[in-house]
Design a protein around this motif. Sequence first.
Motif, PDB file in Angstrom:
ATOM      1  N   SER A 181       0.832  -1.213   0.000  1.00  0.00           N
ATOM      2  CA  SER A 181       0.000   0.000   0.000  1.00  0.00           C
ATOM      3  C   SER A 181       0.863   1.258   0.000  1.00  0.00           C
ATOM      4  O   SER A 181       1.903   1.296   0.657  1.00  0.00           O
TER       5      SER A 181
ATOM      6  N   PRO B 108      -3.735  -3.213  -1.069  1.00  0.00           N
ATOM      7  CA  PRO B 108      -5.105  -2.694  -1.173  1.00  0.00           C
ATOM      8  C   PRO B 108      -5.630  -2.989  -2.574  1.00  0.00           C
ATOM      9  O   PRO B 108      -4.843  -3.231  -3.496  1.00  0.00           O
TER      10      PRO B 108
ATOM     11  N   PHE C 243      -7.127  -1.514  -5.769  1.00  0.00           N
ATOM     12  CA  PHE C 243      -7.269  -0.266  -6.527  1.00  0.00           C
ATOM     13  C   PHE C 243      -7.859  -0.623  -7.885  1.00  0.00           C
ATOM     14  O   PHE C 243      -7.240  -1.369  -8.655  1.00  0.00           O
TER      15      PHE C 243
END
Length: 207
Positions: free
Chosen positions: A16, A90, A92
């Motif tokens: 991240s 994460p 995205f």
Amino acid sequence: MASETPEPLVVAIHGSPRRRGNTSTLLGEAVRGATEQGCRIVEFHLRDLKLSPCLEIYGCKKDGRCVIKDDFQKIYDSLDHAQGVILASPIFFYAVSAQTKILMDRCQSFWVRRHWLEKRPYDDTTWHRRGLFIAAAASQGQKLFDGALLSVRYFFRALDTELTDTLLCRGLDREDEAQHQPDQLAMAYLKGKELGALLAGKDAEQQ
Ligand SMILES: Cc1cc2nc3c(=O)[nH]c(=O)nc-3n(C[C@H](O)[C@H](O)[C@H](O)COP(=O)(O)O)c2cc1C
């Protein structure tokens, strides 16, 4: 009964751009679990490293090493010696983060070594490592993790790594949100512990 392996090495990759966001929180719990099982952890925080994208020049065809001289070289060495990999990113736009994808593409050097230099067939599933993938995302959609999972599955194959487990967390948006999700934190810890126990040849249930 499996014999115990002394101090298995686990590479923990944090993908991240937020230093202390949800991915970091979940990864931290998984690392804690694996450490408690006797694993030695080497962590890489990709946003703080100098990493060029893959330039597709195939310098790695010579000996399986990427020829771009940057921080990837130390990640390569650690991965090469590891028994376990924890990759955390994460979500995205329904994929992994750019930082994570850059690392994945640089690992084409492992793919070249495995298939072109060692001549292992594409369907070979004898793994040298075991891996856990952790993802943090904000929304709830059914297909939220499909794109990332497809990439990660084939990335782990290139690394000779069986995707042993996944932790896919929805509903996390603000930076500190995972810290207030006891169930997700507990799962992250448990999955890290289970991976660690597997690598150390222990039974996680009895720890
Ligand atoms: C560029 C960008 C794209 C994103 N795309 C998605 C998405 O496709 N689906 C989703 O559920 N969340 C998406 N999010 C939200 C993040 O996945 C979410 O905030 C996550 O908890 C961030 O983890 P972190 O704190 O470790 O960075 C996006 C966030 C950013 C900044």
